[in-house]
Design a protein around this motif. Structure first.
Motif, short mmCIF file in Angstrom:
data_model
loop_
_atom_site.label_atom_id
_atom_site.label_comp_id
_atom_site.label_asym_id
_atom_site.label_seq_id
_atom_site.Cartn_x
_atom_site.Cartn_y
_atom_site.Cartn_z
N GLY A 65 40.63 44.14 37.97
CA GLY A 65 41.49 45.31 37.99
C GLY A 65 41.17 46.36 36.95
N GLY A 66 40.19 46.09 36.07
CA GLY A 66 39.81 47.08 35.08
C GLY A 66 40.52 46.91 33.76
N THR A 71 43.21 40.77 31.37
CA THR A 71 43.72 40.25 30.10
C THR A 71 42.94 39.05 29.59
OG1 THR A 71 45.29 38.76 31.20
CG2 THR A 71 46.08 40.98 30.65
N GLN A 72 42.03 38.49 30.41
CA GLN A 72 41.28 37.31 30.02
C GLN A 72 39.80 37.48 30.35
OE1 GLN A 72 42.89 35.08 28.27
NE2 GLN A 72 44.91 35.98 28.72
N GLU A 73 38.96 36.75 29.62
CA GLU A 73 37.54 36.71 29.96
C GLU A 73 37.37 36.11 31.35
OE1 GLU A 73 34.77 35.22 26.80
OE2 GLU A 73 36.65 34.83 25.76
N ASN A 74 36.40 36.65 32.07
CA ASN A 74 36.14 36.21 33.43
C ASN A 74 35.21 35.01 33.43
OD1 ASN A 74 35.45 35.86 36.13
ND2 ASN A 74 35.21 38.04 36.53
N HIS A 75 35.77 33.84 33.74
CA HIS A 75 34.98 32.62 33.87
C HIS A 75 34.98 32.11 35.30
CE1 HIS A 75 33.95 31.82 29.63
NE2 HIS A 75 35.07 32.47 29.38
N GLY A 76 35.27 33.01 36.24
CA GLY A 76 35.15 32.65 37.64
C GLY A 76 36.44 32.76 38.42
N ASP A 77 36.30 33.10 39.70
CA ASP A 77 37.43 33.20 40.61
C ASP A 77 37.91 31.82 41.04
OD1 ASP A 77 37.27 35.97 40.52
OD2 ASP A 77 35.91 36.08 42.25
N THR A 106 49.92 33.98 46.38
CA THR A 106 48.66 34.48 45.86
C THR A 106 48.89 35.00 44.45
OG1 THR A 106 49.12 36.59 46.99
CG2 THR A 106 47.63 35.05 48.09
N ILE A 107 47.87 34.92 43.61
CA ILE A 107 48.02 35.25 42.20
C ILE A 107 47.71 36.73 41.99
CG2 ILE A 107 47.34 34.67 39.85
CD1 ILE A 107 48.79 32.43 41.53
N HIS A 108 48.64 37.41 41.33
CA HIS A 108 48.54 38.85 41.12
C HIS A 108 48.82 39.21 39.66
CE1 HIS A 108 48.46 41.23 45.01
NE2 HIS A 108 48.41 39.97 45.44
N HIS A 109 48.26 40.35 39.24
CA HIS A 109 48.75 41.07 38.07
C HIS A 109 49.12 42.45 38.59
CE1 HIS A 109 48.10 42.63 33.67
NE2 HIS A 109 49.32 42.88 34.13
N GLY A 110 50.40 42.69 38.74
CA GLY A 110 50.85 43.90 39.39
C GLY A 110 50.33 43.95 40.81
N ALA A 111 49.73 45.08 41.18
CA ALA A 111 49.23 45.24 42.54
C ALA A 111 47.89 44.56 42.78
CB ALA A 111 49.10 46.73 42.86
N VAL A 112 47.25 44.06 41.72
CA VAL A 112 45.87 43.58 41.83
C VAL A 112 45.83 42.08 42.10
CG1 VAL A 112 43.63 43.44 40.70
CG2 VAL A 112 45.11 45.41 40.26
N GLU A 148 57.74 48.11 43.77
CA GLU A 148 57.70 49.45 43.21
C GLU A 148 56.25 49.91 43.03
OE1 GLU A 148 59.81 48.65 39.65
OE2 GLU A 148 61.79 48.74 40.57
N THR A 149 56.07 51.20 42.76
CA THR A 149 54.75 51.74 42.50
C THR A 149 54.10 51.02 41.32
OG1 THR A 149 55.44 53.91 43.31
CG2 THR A 149 53.45 53.83 41.93
N GLY A 150 52.87 50.59 41.51
CA GLY A 150 52.16 49.86 40.46
C GLY A 150 52.33 48.37 40.54
N SER A 151 53.29 47.91 41.34
CA SER A 151 53.49 46.48 41.54
C SER A 151 53.00 46.12 42.93
CB SER A 151 54.96 46.11 41.37
OG SER A 151 55.14 44.71 41.46
N CYS A 152 53.22 44.88 43.32
CA CYS A 152 52.88 44.43 44.66
C CYS A 152 54.14 44.35 45.51
CB CYS A 152 52.20 43.05 44.60
SG CYS A 152 52.98 41.86 43.48
#
Length: 328
Positions: A65-66, A71-77, A106-112, A148-152
């Motif tokens: 999500g940019g 918020t965490q290092e990417n160690h894989g999906d 499904t796992i989200h951070h806001g809309a992502v 809401e806007t910015g959320s899912c």
């Protein structure tokens, strides 16, 4: 015009940020520098979880999500990042979910969408605890979508969030510590010996805070959106200048943890973000402001605490994880 000026200001600030805000060190972005897959196995059975110093992660699964979402290092999906954290020594996790078709999460951070499902989370937890039965994992699980806007937005026509959660628990007998996933009766804080090899649900939160039914631990009945009696979660950091305020909140809550009720778990979120302070700035530092992670490591090295509580971090470094564990 105001929106354009805000975008220009953010872009300019991003260009000015010192390289150190992204540079790895022992407190920041060096998760693989820690290897503690069995650290709880050395702690006596009779020790309460409240007495432990527990490294944890905020938005544990957020790797997409940019700059304003990761918020965490990417160690894989598909939960690879969770496995990396568990092997490093993380034992408190913060997972957010959307209600999806088929009564699934499904796992989200806001809309992502974070390219992981709740089955991935539980598969990774089950595999880790099966291989390391002396450990336990404390889970904060939150319904993410407000619509809401910015959320899912949740899929329509599905069961309620608690009912779907119950179906996951029922499908994996023995994975959760049962007293923590009984909606009609909240649990007391257990000893480590009572929960080895199990996931302990700390709280089941709604999308705007508040607890669903009596899931989790009784002490967290007041866990709302933001800070509460046993939780410091001052997550709004409007600009880089307010990183200092977040450092102060973390430090103050460390003092509260050590002077507070020894029978209660204290949860200290080191994370924060805002329009001019993305999560990696708050964690690692930017524009001559020291980040929370290096500050926290310095405090833990300089002070003498009886416990740190659960520290919920963004981009934790291996040295910081090791230091928290050393307090046990």
């Amino acid at each position: 015009m105001k929106r354009l000026l805000a975008v220009v200001a953010v872009s300019a600030a991003l260009l000015l940020v010192p390289q150190s805000a992204r540079a790895a060190d022992t407190s920041y972005r060096t998760l693989s520098g820690a290897s503690n897959p069995d650290w709880m196995a050395r702690v006596p059975d009779g020790r309460s979880l409240a007495a432990l110093s527990i490294p944890g992660t905020h938005e544990t699964m957020s790797i997409h999500g940019g700059d304003y979402t990761q918020t965490q290092e990417n160690h894989g999906d598909s939960g690879g990042t969770l496995t990396a954290q568990l092997n490093a020594g993380i034992r408190a996790i913060d997972v957010r979910a959307r209600i999806n078709d088929g009564n699934t999460f499904t796992i989200h951070h806001g809309a992502v969408y974070q390219v992981a499902n709740f089955d991935d989370v539980l598969d990774r937890l089950a595999a880790f605890l099966g291989a390391h039965p002396g450990e336990t994992v404390l889970l904060r699980f939150k319904h993410e979508c407000t619509g809401e806007t910015g959320s899912c937005a949740d899929a329509t026509g599905q069961m309620s969030f608690p009912d779907i959660f119950d179906s996951y628990v029922a499908a994996r007998p023995g994975l959760f510590w049962t007293p923590s996933v009984t909606r009609s009766s909240a649990a007391a804080v257990p000893t480590l010996g009572a929960v080895r090899g199990r996931v302990v649900l700390a709280v089941l939160n709604g999308p705007r805070g508040g607890r669903f039914a009596d899931y989790g631990l009784a002490q967290f009945s007041g866990w709302a959106d933001g800070s509460s009696t046993y939780v410091q979660d001052q997550y709004t950091v409007p600009t880089f200048a307010q990183i200092a305020d977040k450092r102060a909140a973390v430090n103050t809550f460390l003092t509260t943890t050590n002077s507070g009720d020894p029978a209660k778990i204290y949860v200290n979120f080191t994370s924060g973000s805002g329009a001019l302070a993305p999560p990696y700035w708050v964690a690692g530092g930017a524009l001559f402001q020291q980040g929370v992670n290096p500050y926290l490591l310095g405090r833990l090295n300089a002070a003498s605490y009886t416990r740190t509580g659960a520290l919920m971090m963004d981009f934790p470094g291996g040295g910081l994880i090791n230091k928290i564990i050393s307090y046990n």
